[in-house]
Scaffold this active site. Structure first.
Site, PDB file in Angstrom:
ATOM      1  N   ASP A  69       0.308  12.563 -60.907  1.00  0.00           N
ATOM      2  CA  ASP A  69       1.496  12.611 -60.056  1.00  0.00           C
ATOM      3  C   ASP A  69       1.190  13.335 -58.744  1.00  0.00           C
ATOM      4  O   ASP A  69       0.096  13.910 -58.572  1.00  0.00           O
ATOM      5  CB  ASP A  69       2.664  13.295 -60.799  1.00  0.00           C
ATOM      6  CG  ASP A  69       2.254  14.587 -61.504  1.00  0.00           C
ATOM      7  OD1 ASP A  69       1.195  15.152 -61.153  1.00  0.00           O
ATOM      8  OD2 ASP A  69       2.981  15.033 -62.397  1.00  0.00           O
ATOM      9  N   ASN A 141      10.912  21.324 -70.209  1.00  0.00           N
ATOM     10  CA  ASN A 141      12.024  20.410 -70.534  1.00  0.00           C
ATOM     11  C   ASN A 141      11.524  19.112 -71.180  1.00  0.00           C
ATOM     12  O   ASN A 141      12.274  18.153 -71.300  1.00  0.00           O
ATOM     13  CB  ASN A 141      12.843  20.092 -69.270  1.00  0.00           C
ATOM     14  CG  ASN A 141      12.038  19.323 -68.224  1.00  0.00           C
ATOM     15  OD1 ASN A 141      10.845  19.077 -68.411  1.00  0.00           O
ATOM     16  ND2 ASN A 141      12.680  18.938 -67.134  1.00  0.00           N
ATOM     17  N   HIS A 143       9.075  17.180 -70.001  1.00  0.00           N
ATOM     18  CA  HIS A 143       8.576  16.144 -69.102  1.00  0.00           C
ATOM     19  C   HIS A 143       7.068  15.943 -69.251  1.00  0.00           C
ATOM     20  O   HIS A 143       6.330  16.830 -69.693  1.00  0.00           O
ATOM     21  CB  HIS A 143       8.996  16.374 -67.637  1.00  0.00           C
ATOM     22  CG  HIS A 143       8.252  17.420 -66.872  1.00  0.00           C
ATOM     23  ND1 HIS A 143       8.879  18.259 -65.973  1.00  0.00           N
ATOM     24  CD2 HIS A 143       6.943  17.762 -66.818  1.00  0.00           C
ATOM     25  CE1 HIS A 143       7.976  19.039 -65.414  1.00  0.00           C
ATOM     26  NE2 HIS A 143       6.802  18.766 -65.919  1.00  0.00           N
ATOM     27  N   GLU A 148      10.893  13.020 -65.795  1.00  0.00           N
ATOM     28  CA  GLU A 148      11.913  13.956 -66.243  1.00  0.00           C
ATOM     29  C   GLU A 148      12.748  13.325 -67.362  1.00  0.00           C
ATOM     30  O   GLU A 148      12.738  12.101 -67.528  1.00  0.00           O
ATOM     31  CB  GLU A 148      12.821  14.322 -65.054  1.00  0.00           C
ATOM     32  CG  GLU A 148      12.084  14.979 -63.893  1.00  0.00           C
ATOM     33  CD  GLU A 148      11.724  16.446 -64.145  1.00  0.00           C
ATOM     34  OE1 GLU A 148      11.670  16.869 -65.316  1.00  0.00           O
ATOM     35  OE2 GLU A 148      11.481  17.152 -63.162  1.00  0.00           O
TER      36      GLU A 148
HETATM   37  C1  GLP Z   1       3.988  20.149 -63.661  1.00  0.00           C
HETATM   38  C2  GLP Z   1       3.186  18.825 -63.700  1.00  0.00           C
HETATM   39  C3  GLP Z   1       3.000  18.366 -65.114  1.00  0.00           C
HETATM   40  C4  GLP Z   1       2.666  19.571 -65.962  1.00  0.00           C
HETATM   41  C5  GLP Z   1       3.892  20.434 -66.103  1.00  0.00           C
HETATM   42  C6  GLP Z   1       3.682  21.740 -66.856  1.00  0.00           C
HETATM   43  O1  GLP Z   1       5.069  20.156 -62.841  1.00  0.00           O
HETATM   44  N1  GLP Z   1       3.700  17.768 -62.908  1.00  0.00           N
HETATM   45  O2  GLP Z   1       1.975  17.381 -65.169  1.00  0.00           O
HETATM   46  O3  GLP Z   1       2.263  19.182 -67.242  1.00  0.00           O
HETATM   47  O4  GLP Z   1       4.551  20.591 -64.882  1.00  0.00           O
HETATM   48  O5  GLP Z   1       3.091  22.722 -66.068  1.00  0.00           O
HETATM   49  P1  GLP Z   1       2.430  24.034 -66.664  1.00  0.00           P
HETATM   50  O6  GLP Z   1       1.231  23.582 -67.405  1.00  0.00           O
HETATM   51  O7  GLP Z   1       2.085  24.873 -65.476  1.00  0.00           O
HETATM   52  O8  GLP Z   1       3.437  24.650 -67.538  1.00  0.00           O
END
Ligand code: GLP
Length: 262
Positions: A69, A141, A143, A148
């Site tokens: 992304d 959440n 995702h 989302e």
């Molecule tokens: C981000 C990314 C996701 C990631 C998630 C969790 O916003 N777009 O690909 O898995 O949020 O992030 P973290 O690993 O820092 O908790």
């Protein structure tokens, strides 16, 4: 689905690295394609892959990297844009060539251009022969990528609005909460499901509810990461804290022990 629970985050990262290398070793095409997630969850995994390279157990010189992304609206070269993040946290750590890193172009100005960028990105992945191993984190959440809650289970790469929760969670990377972009380009859940192997890493108690809902709740757009249940080759690497909400834990541990000695 293989669920591996390690005592701590470092061991979870090592197991995830082994699952990634195993998946890449089975890649059929001339150059393996590795799907890359941002966020803090896979950082230990990237460092573990870097150690494997240093020890001569892995080599990413021919590997293509494909981002999950990208934010919309950050200028090219912005340090928190995912291209720069992946250059810093993956390419320079594992030796993946920057010119082999594909990231959706979220810097374009209007919706038409973003939709073209999304279609171009799908075409780029297809031209590479698809993703061999997709590395994933999970949002608190539920995702996946930036899909989302409410994301269509068969969705492809497209523009998405970030939820208020995700913008709050990611505010730590920006000067203030209002500086977090409102939109992104993200691989869809259908795009992610096309990868030949999925490797998800989650650590810490902040992820326990999302992990339990994703692995043991219903398959639902309300928990995008529940699509992991639909994929034939998913490896989930957790530490004890992230695994705390799992009801079938004993079964996962028994399964990980393998066949009895004969
Ligand atoms: C981000 C990314 C996701 C990631 C998630 C969790 O916003 N777009 O690909 O898995 O949020 O992030 P973290 O690993 O820092 O908790």
């Amino acid at each position: 689905m293989e669920v591996l629970v390690a005592p701590g985050p470092e061991q979870a990262a090592e197991r995830a690295a082994a699952a990634v290398l195993d998946g890449l070793a089975r890649a059929a095409g001339p150059a393996p394609v590795l799907g890359l997630a941002t966020g803090s969850s896979p950082l230990g995994l990237y460092r573990a892959l870097g150690r494997a390279v240093a020890q001569g157990r892995a080599d990413f010189a021919d590997t293509h990297g494909v981002a999950l992304d990208e934010y919309v609206g950050l200028p090219p070269g912005h340090p928190e844009g995912y291209r720069q993040v992946l250059l810093r946290e993956v390419c320079s750590v594992v030796g993946l060539a920057p010119e082999r890193l594909a990231v959706p172009d979220g810097s374009v100005a209007d919706l038409d251009a973003l939709e073209r960028a999304a279609a171009d990105y799908e075409a780029r992945i297809a031209a590479l022969g698809g993703v061999d191993v997709q590395i994933l984190g999970i949002g608190a959440n539920g995702h996946l990528g930036f899909n989302e809650p409410g994301s269509a289970l068969a969705s492809r790469t497209r523009v998405k609005r970030l939820s208020a929760r995700t913008r709050r969670d990611n505010a730590r990377f920006f000067p203030g909460a209002d500086d977090v972009p409102t939109h992104c380009l993200t691989q869809g859940l259908g795009t992610i499901l096309d990868a030949r192997r999925l490797v998800l890493v989650a650590t810490g108690d902040g992820k326990a509810d999302a992990v339990a809902a994703a692995l043991e709740g219903p398959l639902t757009a309300s928990v995008p990461a529940s699509v992991l249940q639909w994929h034939p080759d998913t490896v989930v690497c957790l530490d004890e804290d992230a695994a705390a909400g799992l009801r079938n834990r004993q079964y996962y541990d028994d399964s990980a022990a393998g066949l009895p000695e004969s």
